[in-house]
Design a protein around this motif. Structure first.
Motif: not given
Length: 227
Positions: A67-71, A87-93, A95-104
Motif C-alpha cells: 500500500p502506498i500509505e506505508t511508504v 520527482i519520485v513522490a510525484d510519480v507515486l502520487g 504529496s511532497f508536503k505531506s508527512c510521508q516525505c521528510k528531509a533528514m
C-alpha cells in the motif's frame, strides 16, 4: 509484502540522486552551504533518471501489493536529493508536503573537507584510497567513513523508533548509501542477542568492514532494496 531484515521493524529502499550538475561538470560538492544551492541541483538527464526510478519503485510496490500509505520518503536536504525525492513522490502520487516525505540532515552528503570542495571529482580516488587504509581518519576538516556511519546510525534508530511495518525510501548520495549498505550487510550476519540497532551497528564498525564500502557503489538514480 517487502522483505524486512530480521532486526529491523521496517523495510528499506535506497536511491541515489539522479545525475546532478556537479556530476555533469565533474565537481565535488559536499558541503551543506554549496549542496543546498539550486545551481548544484539535478541536470536534465538526472531529472529523467529520477522519473524512471520513481516508475521502477511504483512497479515494485504494485507487484508486491504494498500500500502506498506505508511508504515514507526520507531525503538529504541537498538540492539534488530533494529534487530527486520530489520527482519520485510525484510519480507515486504522494504529496511532497505531506508527512510521508521528510528531509533528514543525517542523510546529507559526506563532507569531503575544504581541501576537496569544488575541486575535480577525480579527487574521489584519493579519498577512497585513504578510506581503505583507515576508515576512522578523515581528510582535514572532512568526515571519515566512521563519522558518516555514526550519523546514519542515528537516522536509522530514529526511523525504527518512529515507524513500524513501513517501506522507507532513503534518497541520499553515493558515499553515505555505500556506507549504509556496508553496515547493514555486516549487521545482518552478526549473531548477537543485542536488539538495539545502534549497539548492533557499533559492533560492526571495524576497520575490515568500513574500509570496504566501495563494494556497494551505486550508479546515479539507482534504486535498491536492502535485504
Amino acid at each position: 509484502m517487502a522483505e524486512t531484515l530480521p532486526f529491523l521493524r521496517n523495510s528499506y529502499w535506497i536511491l541515489r540522486h539522479g545525475k546532478s550538475i556537479p556530476n555533469e561538470n565533474g565537481l565535488i560538492v559536499s558541503s551543506m552551504a554549496n549542496g543546498t544551492l539550486e545551481e548544484f541541483g539535478l541536470a536534465p538527464e538526472g531529472i529523467h533518471q529520477a522519473n524512471l526510478a520513481g516508475k521502477l519503485l511504483d512497479k515494485e510496490l504494485k507487484t508486491r501489493n504494498i500500500p502506498i500509505e506505508t511508504v515514507q520518503i526520507c531525503y538529504s536536504p541537498f538540492s539534488r536529493t530533494t529534487h530527486t525525492a520530489k520527482i519520485v513522490a510525484d510519480v507515486l502520487g504522494i504529496s511532497f508536503k505531506s508527512c510521508q516525505c521528510k528531509a533528514m540532515i543525517e542523510l546529507r552528503e559526506r563532507f569531503f573537507g575544504p581541501l576537496f570542495e569544488l575541486l575535480s571529482h577525480d579527487k574521489y580516488a584519493e579519498i577512497w584510497i585513504l578510506d581503505e587504509k583507515d576508515p576512522f581518519t578523515s581528510v582535514e576538516g572532512g568526515e571519515s567513513v566512521a563519522d558518516v556511519c555514526s550519523r546514519l546510525s542515528i537516522a536509522l534508530a530514529s526511523l525504527e523508533a518512529a515507524y513500524q511495518g513501513c517501506n522507507i525510501v532513503l534518497v541520499s548520495h553515493g558515499d553515505p548509501l555505500q556506507i549504509f549498505q556496508t553496515i547493514l550487510h555486516a549487521a545482518k550476519d552478526k549473531t548477537s542477542a543485542q536488539v538495539d540497532i545502534s549497539s548492533r551497528i557499533k559492533q560492526v564498525m571495524t576497520h575490515s568492514i568500513l574500509s570496504q564500502h566501495r563494494k556497494f557503489a551505486l550508479l546515479t538514480a539507482e534504486l535498491r532494496q536492502i535485504k
